[in-house]
Design an enzyme around this catalytic site. Structure first.
Site, PDB file in Angstrom:
ATOM      1  CD  GLU A  13      -0.816  -5.085   9.135  1.00 18.26           C
ATOM      2  OE1 GLU A  13      -0.961  -4.380  10.001  1.00 18.26           O
ATOM      3  OE2 GLU A  13      -1.243  -4.962   7.793  1.00 18.26           O
ATOM      4  CG  ASP A  66      -1.438  -1.046   1.594  1.00 24.04           C
ATOM      5  OD1 ASP A  66      -1.296  -2.078   0.378  1.00 24.04           O
ATOM      6  OD2 ASP A  66      -2.347  -1.096   2.161  1.00 24.04           O
TER       7      ASP A  66
END
Ligand code: GLC
Length: 434
Positions: free
Chosen positions: A399, A168
């Protein structure tokens, strides 16, 4: 409880009857490429769950073939922005009616995911049924990429939103993103949810978020598949990693098709075109790296970043290209980094803790490991695997992770969301014997 048992417990906890969420609160729905990697990790103990996971993902497929990056199976979660109302996918008549989805896609992993399941369970009737059922759906998805995202018919598709890339807020998008002019009139008001849940210093900045919203609105304006996207979007990128994954998945589909007696002629012609243009578009001799291509401004994006190593996974690098990537990665390792940092450690834009600007990401290590193995770089592949395992053992199932070893010594946790599904599934897959 062993660490592998912890991984299993996380996957159980994140399983929501028919699909797996990446992590509660921060990402409470089904994400496209996350689910592919989760299906790989689950196959060892619970392949039935992998099967259901994939079937659930395909309930979100659009009539035009697009596989959306999020399927909002439950509509009550308000902890996530942008939610299904904000996407408003029904501007496109082919968006599914039974489930709500986002309007953009993510890396096309399902071809190689099906192949991996099949190679683990070549005689399992349910796996064979899944492959038969999903094969035409994955082909339809690839057809979408070639038909709607490849205006010059190069066999290389574009993305128009950084979220599609899965990486992203990588610095590779900075230049193009900063050229987007944001005014009060060109984006609607909105409230972010991520910064209330996760540390602000690890998340994309507000400035970036406005541009994410701008591009989302642009997609919506063109019903998410109109030709106006290619004509108008300031962000129009042929991403090296996405195209390498498409080619890897095409190859998997061709193999499956041949084994199952399914016609693969169309797939083969897409594949030939994609392969023939890949190197000239994406290889940069000065950097000795694969890079992405800015289709709007017609130039290569000259950054070293993790997406540039994924051509190894698709066998797209020549022997000498592979060797230069290998020696570069070896030098990053020798200089005290966990493999593999997501961005160029020597760049001023490198940030070892912020999202895609430097940390180590589980699923990237998985693809890189298999890419290095393909070229018989076994020692380096082992480092990529054991670095990831060491990070999880030390810091938990986060993550993503700090990439600088000297920083890790002072840390007790990873970054971003905790109890993360692709971290648990990558761990189990790396630890398995299959
Ligand atoms: C972030 C990541 C993306 C991932 C999603 C859910 O947006 O950048 O790759 O799919 O989180 O885990």
């Amino acid at each position: 409880m062993s660490i592998s048992d912890e991984a299993r417990a996380i996957l159980n906890h994140n399983w929501k009857e028919a699909f797996t969420i990446p992590t509660s609160k921060l990402y409470p729905f089904q994400w496209m490429w996350d689910s592919g990697f989760v299906a790989l990790g689950n196959r060892h103990d619970n392949v039935e769950r992998s099967i259901e996971e994939i079937k659930s993902m395909f309930t979100g497929q659009w009539e035009n073939g697009m596989l959306p990056h999020i399927v909002f199976h439950s509509e009550n979660e308000d902890s996530y922005f942008p939610n299904h109302d904000f996407w408003n996918c029904h501007v496109n008549q082919g968006a599914p009616v039974s489930v709500k989805t986002s309007g953009i896609t993510q890396p096309p992993v399902y071809g190689f995911v099906l192949e991996s399941l099949l190679s683990s369970y070549p005689n399992h009737p349910k796996v064979i049924n899944l492959v038969r059922e999903c094969f035409p759906k994955v082909v339809h998805y690839h057809q979408f990429l070639y038909q709607y995202r490849d205006p010059n018919q190069e066999g290389l598709f574009f993305i128009y939103h950084p979220w599609e890339s899965g990486r992203d807020n990588s610095p590779i998008w900075d230049e193009v993103m900063s050229n987007i002019k944001i005014t009060k009139e060109n984006i609607p008001p909105y409230i972010r949810k991520d910064t209330a849940i996760s540390d602000n210093n690890h998340r994309p900045t507000q400035d970036k978020y406005d541009r994410y919203v701008f591009l989302l609105e642009l997609g919506k304006k063109h019903q998410y598949d109109g030709i106006g996207i290619a004509q108008e979007s300031p962000f129009l990128i042929q991403d090296c990693m996405m195209n390498a994954i498409l080619i890897r998945s095409n190859e998997a589909l061709i193999q499956i098709g041949e084994a199952f007696g399914i016609d693969t002629e169309e797939l083969k012609s897409w594949q030939a075109l994609s392969r023939s243009n890949f190197e000239s578009k994406f290889w940069n001799e000065d950097l000795a790296h694969f890079v992405s291509y800015d289709l709007r401004n017609e130039k290569q994006m000259t950054h070293k970043e993790i997406g540039g190593y994924i051509p190894l996974f698709a066998g797209l690098a020549s022997q000498s290209q592979a060797l230069s990537i290998k020696s570069y990665l070896q030098s990053v390792h020798d200089r005290g980094y966990y493999l593999c940092p997501s961005f160029d450690v020597d760049s001023p834009l490198f940030d070892s803790k912020r999202y895609w600007r430097g940390p180590v990401w589980p699923q990237m290590n998985w693809m890189l490991y298999h890419g290095l193995k393909k070229y018989n770089f076994d020692k380096l592949a082992q480092i990529v695997k054991s670095d990831f395992i060491e990070l999880v053992d030390k810091l938990g199932f986060y993550e993503y992770f700090e990439s600088k070893k000297s920083h890790v010594e002072k840390l007790t946790t990873g970054y971003g969301g905790n109890n993360f599904s692709w971290t648990a599934s990558t761990y189990l897959d790396f630890k398995s014997k299959i």
